[in-house]
Design a protein around this motif. Structure first.
Motif, PDB file in Angstrom:
ATOM      1  N   LEU A 234       0.842  -1.196   0.000  1.00  0.00           N
ATOM      2  CA  LEU A 234       0.000   0.000   0.000  1.00  0.00           C
ATOM      3  C   LEU A 234       0.872   1.238   0.000  1.00  0.00           C
ATOM      4  CD1 LEU A 234      -2.851   1.290   0.306  1.00  0.00           C
ATOM      5  CD2 LEU A 234      -2.515   1.155   2.794  1.00  0.00           C
ATOM      6  N   ASN A 235       0.680   2.100  -0.991  1.00  0.00           N
ATOM      7  CA  ASN A 235       1.454   3.331  -1.094  1.00  0.00           C
ATOM      8  C   ASN A 235       1.304   4.160   0.183  1.00  0.00           C
ATOM      9  OD1 ASN A 235       3.020   5.398  -2.343  1.00  0.00           O
ATOM     10  ND2 ASN A 235       1.127   6.496  -2.850  1.00  0.00           N
ATOM     11  N   ASP A 236       2.437   4.507   0.803  1.00  0.00           N
ATOM     12  CA  ASP A 236       2.474   5.260   2.057  1.00  0.00           C
ATOM     13  C   ASP A 236       1.706   4.546   3.163  1.00  0.00           C
ATOM     14  OD1 ASP A 236       3.906   7.107   0.654  1.00  0.00           O
ATOM     15  OD2 ASP A 236       2.487   8.759   0.869  1.00  0.00           O
ATOM     16  N   GLY A 237       1.546   3.251   3.047  1.00  0.00           N
ATOM     17  CA  GLY A 237       0.709   2.490   3.968  1.00  0.00           C
ATOM     18  C   GLY A 237       1.369   2.170   5.288  1.00  0.00           C
ATOM     19  N   GLY A 238       0.524   1.880   6.272  1.00  0.00           N
ATOM     20  CA  GLY A 238       0.998   1.525   7.592  1.00  0.00           C
ATOM     21  C   GLY A 238       0.131   0.460   8.226  1.00  0.00           C
ATOM     22  N   ILE A 239      -0.244   0.683   9.462  1.00  0.00           N
ATOM     23  CA  ILE A 239      -0.962  -0.304  10.263  1.00  0.00           C
ATOM     24  C   ILE A 239      -2.312  -0.684   9.672  1.00  0.00           C
ATOM     25  CG2 ILE A 239      -2.106   1.410  11.744  1.00  0.00           C
ATOM     26  CD1 ILE A 239      -1.522  -0.457  14.132  1.00  0.00           C
ATOM     27  N   GLU A 240      -2.876   0.191   8.834  1.00  0.00           N
ATOM     28  CA  GLU A 240      -4.222  -0.027   8.311  1.00  0.00           C
ATOM     29  C   GLU A 240      -4.292  -1.022   7.156  1.00  0.00           C
ATOM     30  OE1 GLU A 240      -2.488   3.125   5.606  1.00  0.00           O
ATOM     31  OE2 GLU A 240      -2.280   2.475   7.696  1.00  0.00           O
ATOM     32  N   TYR A 241      -3.143  -1.420   6.595  1.00  0.00           N
ATOM     33  CA  TYR A 241      -3.153  -2.326   5.443  1.00  0.00           C
ATOM     34  C   TYR A 241      -3.761  -3.670   5.841  1.00  0.00           C
ATOM     35  CZ  TYR A 241      -1.472  -5.053   1.448  1.00  0.00           C
ATOM     36  OH  TYR A 241      -1.394  -5.871   0.347  1.00  0.00           O
ATOM     37  N   PRO A 242      -4.834  -4.120   5.206  1.00  0.00           N
ATOM     38  CA  PRO A 242      -5.573  -5.311   5.681  1.00  0.00           C
ATOM     39  C   PRO A 242      -4.882  -6.640   5.446  1.00  0.00           C
ATOM     40  CG  PRO A 242      -6.539  -4.504   3.636  1.00  0.00           C
ATOM     41  CD  PRO A 242      -5.516  -3.484   4.057  1.00  0.00           C
ATOM     42  N   HIS A 243      -3.862  -6.684   4.557  1.00  0.00           N
ATOM     43  CA  HIS A 243      -3.228  -7.968   4.234  1.00  0.00           C
ATOM     44  C   HIS A 243      -1.771  -8.016   4.689  1.00  0.00           C
ATOM     45  CE1 HIS A 243      -6.672  -9.338   1.921  1.00  0.00           C
ATOM     46  NE2 HIS A 243      -6.727  -8.134   1.366  1.00  0.00           N
ATOM     47  N   LYS A 244      -1.454  -7.299   5.743  1.00  0.00           N
ATOM     48  CA  LYS A 244      -0.062  -7.229   6.179  1.00  0.00           C
ATOM     49  C   LYS A 244       0.484  -8.585   6.646  1.00  0.00           C
ATOM     50  CE  LYS A 244      -1.488  -5.256  10.644  1.00  0.00           C
ATOM     51  NZ  LYS A 244      -1.335  -4.074  11.523  1.00  0.00           N
ATOM     52  N   LYS A 245      -0.364  -9.409   7.248  1.00  0.00           N
ATOM     53  CA  LYS A 245       0.106 -10.718   7.705  1.00  0.00           C
ATOM     54  C   LYS A 245       0.474 -11.610   6.524  1.00  0.00           C
ATOM     55  CE  LYS A 245      -2.292 -10.805  12.162  1.00  0.00           C
ATOM     56  NZ  LYS A 245      -3.234 -11.539  13.039  1.00  0.00           N
ATOM     57  N   GLU A 246      -0.382 -11.620   5.522  1.00  0.00           N
ATOM     58  CA  GLU A 246      -0.104 -12.426   4.328  1.00  0.00           C
ATOM     59  C   GLU A 246       1.107 -11.868   3.572  1.00  0.00           C
ATOM     60  OE1 GLU A 246      -4.710 -12.171   4.618  1.00  0.00           O
ATOM     61  OE2 GLU A 246      -2.956 -10.999   5.221  1.00  0.00           O
ATOM     62  N   SER A 247       1.184 -10.543   3.499  1.00  0.00           N
ATOM     63  CA  SER A 247       2.298  -9.900   2.817  1.00  0.00           C
ATOM     64  C   SER A 247       3.620 -10.235   3.503  1.00  0.00           C
ATOM     65  CB  SER A 247       2.083  -8.382   2.788  1.00  0.00           C
ATOM     66  OG  SER A 247       3.143  -7.734   2.133  1.00  0.00           O
ATOM     67  N   GLN A 248       3.601 -10.298   4.821  1.00  0.00           N
ATOM     68  CA  GLN A 248       4.810 -10.636   5.570  1.00  0.00           C
ATOM     69  C   GLN A 248       5.340 -12.005   5.180  1.00  0.00           C
ATOM     70  OE1 GLN A 248       4.747  -9.901   9.791  1.00  0.00           O
ATOM     71  NE2 GLN A 248       6.140 -11.582  10.243  1.00  0.00           N
ATOM     72  N   GLN A 249       4.464 -12.975   5.040  1.00  0.00           N
ATOM     73  CA  GLN A 249       4.897 -14.325   4.690  1.00  0.00           C
ATOM     74  C   GLN A 249       5.482 -14.382   3.281  1.00  0.00           C
ATOM     75  OE1 GLN A 249       5.136 -16.711   7.007  1.00  0.00           O
ATOM     76  NE2 GLN A 249       4.328 -15.156   8.415  1.00  0.00           N
ATOM     77  N   LEU A 250       4.916 -13.617   2.370  1.00  0.00           N
ATOM     78  CA  LEU A 250       5.450 -13.584   1.003  1.00  0.00           C
ATOM     79  C   LEU A 250       6.809 -12.902   0.960  1.00  0.00           C
ATOM     80  CD1 LEU A 250       2.215 -12.754  -1.039  1.00  0.00           C
ATOM     81  CD2 LEU A 250       3.357 -14.960  -0.765  1.00  0.00           C
ATOM     82  N   PHE A 251       6.981 -11.859   1.769  1.00  0.00           N
ATOM     83  CA  PHE A 251       8.268 -11.183   1.889  1.00  0.00           C
ATOM     84  C   PHE A 251       9.328 -12.163   2.393  1.00  0.00           C
ATOM     85  CE2 PHE A 251      11.280  -9.056   4.717  1.00  0.00           C
ATOM     86  CZ  PHE A 251      11.795  -8.040   3.911  1.00  0.00           C
ATOM     87  N   LEU A 252       8.982 -12.938   3.418  1.00  0.00           N
ATOM     88  CA  LEU A 252       9.919 -13.908   3.982  1.00  0.00           C
ATOM     89  C   LEU A 252      10.180 -15.061   3.014  1.00  0.00           C
ATOM     90  CD1 LEU A 252       8.548 -13.978   7.643  1.00  0.00           C
ATOM     91  CD2 LEU A 252      10.546 -12.736   6.785  1.00  0.00           C
TER      92      LEU A 252
END
Length: 338
Positions: free
Chosen positions: A105-123
């Motif tokens: 999410l551009n300039d995104g933070g805590i509000e991004y709804p898929h941060k947990k899934e995104s974290q796993q893809l990053f890892l």
């Protein structure tokens, strides 16, 4: 039985955070950010010529603003399969944090709804083992130590997205954001702040490299920066003083320009430097000027990467901004007293 399982888990976590290999001085680190996976990155062969022992992604590893995790995974895979990049990482240890466009999410933070899934893809992109602590924690913050001669360099990667609360829009000027007056605003969140304090307080490393995806010192431009949360700036500066963490430098990206900033902080026995390297596949070529009271090296607006050379014998750090064909664009040397 649970006791022994806990000991085993602790052993796995601790050993994953320290390189088993011993390096010689000078210890060379290269870093960069803002890498669009659909554009050609011509810098990998130039970076390799500097013989870095560590490559640090400073964020925006890919550009994939999306809530579609299949699309996000596809873009990570495209970057991972890039032949020049794949060849480069065979001979270097890769560390990384994310910024907004790979977070999702551009300039995104805590509000991004898929941060947990995104974290796993990053890892997944980094080939982080399934039993690594980062797979279970919230946020991608991480640290790793490298033994150099009889000392250590500690690299700390911050997550400035997962916990970051809302920014304050600038409704007065043409800037995007203005410093918030909310004393509860946070860049890192309570858990990560406690982790960072422990990392610095318990460290015996001679040098500390903190990777923040966004700039720490340069804050007058009105885009994303730590300066949008003055209370968090003060908190980090105070933490460096109270923990007495030796010889700390901040690395940053995000801006599509490269520059070096420096601030003398009362009570800190060395100057704090923020070395920004940004724009690997695309850069702010129309840049003319912007204020930064801490700038000590002129802005580089062409595609570039950063190099740190830590010389333990001379007790100094050489910072280089390099471009295509490994051309040296700007440099600065900081002397330290261990």
């Amino acid at each position: 039985m649970n006791y022994f399982k806990s000991l085993l888990l602790l052993f796995i976590v601790c050993t994953a955070c320290t390189s088993k290999k011993k390096y010689e001085s000078p210890f060379i680190i290269a870093f960069g950010s803002c890498n669009n996976q659909v554009l050609e990155n011509k810098l990998w062969t130039s970076i390799a010529k500097n013989n870095p022992k560590v490559w640090i992604w400073g964020g925006d590893i890919i550009y994939s603003d999306t809530e579609n995790m299949t699309y996000l995974a596809k873009n990570y895979e495209r970057q991972k399969q890039d032949s020049t990049y794949a060849n480069f990482i065979k001979n270097v240890d890769v560390l990384a944090t994310w910024d907004d466009h790979d977070y999702g999410l551009n300039d995104g933070g805590i509000e991004y709804p898929h941060k947990k899934e995104s974290q796993q893809l990053f890892l997944d992109f980094l080939d982080v083992p399934k039993n690594d602590a980062r797979r279970k924690q919230e946020g991608i913050y991480y640290s790793k130590e490298y033994r150099v001669n009889n000392e250590a360099v500690k690299i700390i990667l911050l997550d400035t997205r997962y916990f970051r609360t809302a920014l304050t829009a600038d409704t007065i000027s043409k800037k995007r954001y203005q410093p918030t007056k909310d004393i509860n605003a946070t860049m890192l969140g309570a858990t990560q702040w406690q982790w960072l304090e422990n990392e610095l307080k318990n460290s015996t490393a001679a040098y500390h490299i903190i990777m923040s995806s966004i700039q720490f010192l340069s804050a007058e431009h009105g885009f994303e920066s730590w300066g949008n949360m003055p209370n968090e700036v003060e908190k980090l500066e105070t933490l460096l003083k109270t923990t007495q963490a030796r010889n700390t430098i901040i690395l940053s990206g995000d801006r599509h320009i490269s520059e070096i900033s420096k601030k003398n902080i009362e009570g800190l026995n060395y100057p704090l430097i923020d070395f920004t390297s940004s724009g690997m596949t695309h850069s702010y070529t129309n840049f003319t000027s912007e204020p930064n009271k801490y700038r000590i090296v002129d802005v580089v607006s062409e595609k570039s990467f950063g190099v740190l050379k830590i010389d333990f014998e001379k007790q100094e750090m050489l910072m280089e901004i390099r471009g295509e064909d490994n051309l040296l664009l700007k440099s600065y040397t900081q002397k330290y007293f261990q």
